[in-house]
Design a protein around this motif. Structure first.
Motif: not given
Length: 159
Positions: A44-60
């Motif tokens: 349901f979620a665009p793959p790009r949004a999930l990738r972005k979320l993973r990257r932001v979480t990784s940075l945090a």
């Protein structure tokens, strides 16, 4: 289609299949729909949004790790009996591979928020970030740590 609408449609579909449109049955259908959406969220979620979320979480997570590690290092320096030998302050010119103002600002803020380091200035051509460190063991190691850590993650977030 938003996940909330999908849950509502699944709840109504559940009620239609069971033939019971009572409030409790609609809530139960909504719960089943919510579980289905959670299990299938990548569809349901665009793959790009999930990738972005993973990257932001990784940075945090990297920031939190560096925050704890550097706080311990600063605490060790502070409790050292001979403070003059423990301190080796320096200003280091860190070459930048990030280019946009947002990337440079985020990198500089992450460095400043980490105990024992402070972003001092950015060169006019935005290719060098000047960083003050409380204890410097090696300029090359500091530059490599920033490049491999924060700078790489910041570039991933903005990619």
């Amino acid at each position: 289609m938003s996940p909330a609408i999908i849950v509502i449609v699944l709840a109504l579909g559940w009620a239609a299949v069971t033939g019971n449109f009572s409030g409790l049955n609609l809530v139960f259908g909504g719960a089943i729909g919510a579980i289905a959406v959670l299990l299938l969220r990548s569809a349901f979620a665009p793959p790009r949004a999930l990738r972005k979320l993973r990257r932001v979480t990784s940075l945090a997570l990297l920031f939190l790790y560096e925050l704890v590690l550097s706080a311990i290092r600063v605490a060790v320096v502070v409790v050292t009996p001979d403070l003059k030998s423990a301190l080796r302050p320096a200003i280091v010119a860190v070459p930048l591979t990030v280019t946009s103002d947002a990337e440079i600002t985020l990198l500089a803020n992450l460095i400043t928020l980490t105990p024992g380091t402070l972003s001092v200035d950015v060169s006019d051509d935005r290719s060098v970030l000047y960083v003050h460190v409380l204890t410097l063991s090696s300029r090359e190691a500091l530059i490599a740590d920033i490049a491999r850590g924060f700078e790489t993650k910041v570039k991933e977030v903005f990619a």
